[in-house]
Design a protein around this motif. Structure first.
Motif, PDB file in Angstrom:
ATOM      1  N   LEU A 169      -2.280   3.898  -0.163  1.00 46.63           N
ATOM      2  CA  LEU A 169      -3.468   3.483  -1.042  1.00 46.63           C
ATOM      3  C   LEU A 169      -3.626   2.024  -0.801  1.00 46.63           C
ATOM      4  N   ARG A 170      -4.799   1.501  -1.050  1.00 46.34           N
ATOM      5  CA  ARG A 170      -5.456   0.344  -0.751  1.00 46.34           C
ATOM      6  C   ARG A 170      -5.598  -0.481  -2.007  1.00 46.34           C
ATOM      7  N   VAL A 171      -5.791  -1.783  -1.693  1.00 48.09           N
ATOM      8  CA  VAL A 171      -5.843  -2.867  -2.833  1.00 48.09           C
ATOM      9  C   VAL A 171      -7.399  -2.611  -3.345  1.00 48.09           C
ATOM     10  N   GLN A 196      -8.110  -0.029  -5.168  1.00 54.46           N
ATOM     11  CA  GLN A 196      -8.480   1.456  -5.540  1.00 54.46           C
ATOM     12  C   GLN A 196      -7.841   1.737  -6.787  1.00 54.46           C
ATOM     13  N   VAL A 211       1.269  -4.055 -10.415  1.00 57.58           N
ATOM     14  CA  VAL A 211       1.644  -4.045  -8.818  1.00 57.58           C
ATOM     15  C   VAL A 211       2.572  -5.059  -8.629  1.00 57.58           C
ATOM     16  N   LEU A 271      -5.403  -0.778  -8.517  1.00 53.30           N
ATOM     17  CA  LEU A 271      -4.428  -1.480  -7.692  1.00 53.30           C
ATOM     18  C   LEU A 271      -4.710  -2.806  -7.412  1.00 53.30           C
ATOM     19  N   CYS A 317       4.695  -7.140   0.576  1.00 56.54           N
ATOM     20  CA  CYS A 317       5.383  -5.738   0.253  1.00 56.54           C
ATOM     21  C   CYS A 317       6.916  -5.885   0.772  1.00 56.54           C
ATOM     22  N   CYS A 350       6.160  -2.854  -1.881  1.00 51.95           N
ATOM     23  CA  CYS A 350       5.550  -2.869  -3.043  1.00 51.95           C
ATOM     24  C   CYS A 350       6.045  -1.730  -4.035  1.00 51.95           C
ATOM     25  N   LEU A 385       5.270   2.244  -3.813  1.00 54.51           N
ATOM     26  CA  LEU A 385       3.928   2.061  -3.571  1.00 54.51           C
ATOM     27  C   LEU A 385       3.649   1.599  -2.241  1.00 54.51           C
ATOM     28  N   THR A 386       2.922   2.640  -1.504  1.00 51.29           N
ATOM     29  CA  THR A 386       2.512   2.193   0.025  1.00 51.29           C
ATOM     30  C   THR A 386       1.232   1.752  -0.155  1.00 51.29           C
ATOM     31  N   LEU A 387       1.134   0.336  -0.098  1.00 54.27           N
ATOM     32  CA  LEU A 387      -0.147  -0.269  -0.287  1.00 54.27           C
ATOM     33  C   LEU A 387      -0.820  -1.205   1.148  1.00 54.27           C
ATOM     34  N   VAL A 426      -2.498  -5.696   1.836  1.00 48.15           N
ATOM     35  CA  VAL A 426      -1.705  -6.884   0.966  1.00 48.15           C
ATOM     36  C   VAL A 426      -1.993  -8.254   2.072  1.00 48.15           C
TER      37      VAL A 426
END
Length: 316
Positions: free
Chosen positions: A58-60, A62, A80, A114, A121, A123, A140-142, A145
């Motif tokens: 996922l991305r910041v 979203q 988060v 998010l 991370c 995260c 959470l795979t973000l 960051v």
């Protein structure tokens, strides 16, 4: 009798062929045994309060749907966190948290935007009640960051640079009277945080038997990377020739520091005084003997004329 048997058999067959009763509807309108539809891409909830996230990176910024299961009814907060939330709120974007309501069923779907965590991370998405008594987190795979990395926690410690003990009893110690030792300690703080007033314990006694407690001084604050010197006065009791041992322990959290130092006490004044007294006694004895001999010799000279006179009187 045959007619009665036939009647019982027909009645049993009728009961078997009757349709089964329908299940009672659940309060939410669906079957009671139906499980919630997590939807495509959602992980299965864990036992107890669970948090489910869409599968994949996922991305910041979203927006995602977060599934909650097994939660108490009421308000929850989703945020988060970086650093795997090891430090609690310090690692979480609490200002951008999402709030929602959980119904009495304990299941809810919460839309969450998010936000970027305050630290790097790994995260997690942490969900908790307002009081924090119930909390759960999901990995959470973000991406996207850009936050500083948290330095690993290093427990505070002190290192011993120098340790010396000297007998400072002075003339009192020369004769075995109660005296004093001076213990000089040099401590260094190699860590990144200051150490303030760690508990300090001291005991003194013969080697291997240092059990007498000594009032240890306050060490104060030792800044990070700094070195400080201390002089500790340790009282000692009356003692003949021998050694004293001082044991110390500085209870720095996580890494206590222990040390042992010895100092010799040699009250040489006692044997010196005994030697001088013995010499005076030995020197005094010949003098008394000489005086006695001179006194005896003088008495013999005075008696000779009388004896000679008595021997010469018949000749006269």
């Amino acid at each position: 009798m045959t007619g009665q048997v036939r009647a019982v058999a027909l009645l049993a067959l009728a009961v078997i062929l009757l349709p089964a009763p329908e299940a009672a509807p659940a309060p939410g309108g669906g079957p009671a045994s139906a499980a919630p539809d997590d939807g495509p891409g959602l992980t299965s909830p864990a036992d107890g309060p669970g948090v489910t996230l869409p599968v994949g990176a996922l991305r910041v910024g979203q927006r995602v749907l977060v599934g909650l299961d097994g939660w108490p009814a009421g308000t929850v907060q989703a945020e988060v966190c970086g650093n795997a939330a090891r430090r609690g709120a310090l690692d979480c974007a609490a200002g951008a948290a999402t709030h929602g309501q959980v119904p009495p069923s304990g299941r809810a779907t919460l839309p969450v935007r998010l936000a970027a965590p305050p630290v790097a991370c790994p995260c997690v998405l942490r969900v908790r009640t307002p009081t924090g008594t119930v909390a759960a987190a999901a990995d959470l795979t973000l991406a996207g960051v850009t936050a500083p990395t948290v330095a690993p926690d290093v427990p505070a410690e002190l290192t011993l640079v120098a340790l010396v003990a000297d007998d400072r009893s002075g003339p009192r110690g020369w004769f075995g009277l109660p005296g004093e030792l001076t213990v000089r300690i040099t401590l260094h703080n190699p860590g990144s945080e200051e150490v303030t007033d760690p508990p300090f314990q001291l005991t003194v006694g013969p080697p291997g038997q240092a059990r007498t407690i000594v009032a240890a001084p306050t060490l104060g604050t030792i800044p990070a990377g700094q070195t400080r010197d201390y002089q500790v006065r340790v009282s000692t009791g009356a003692a003949p020739f021998g050694r004293y041992e001082v044991e110390g322990r500085i209870a720095v959290p996580g890494r206590p520091l222990a040390f042992t130092v010895q100092a010799a006490r040699r009250p040489w004044g006692l044997p010196v005084a005994a030697a001088i007294l013995t010499a005076l006694l030995l020197l005094g004895r010949p003098a008394r003997r000489s005086a006695g001999r001179r006194s005896a010799t003088g008495t013999g000279q005075r008696s000779h004329p009388a004896r000679h006179g008595e021997q010469r009187s018949p000749e006269s």
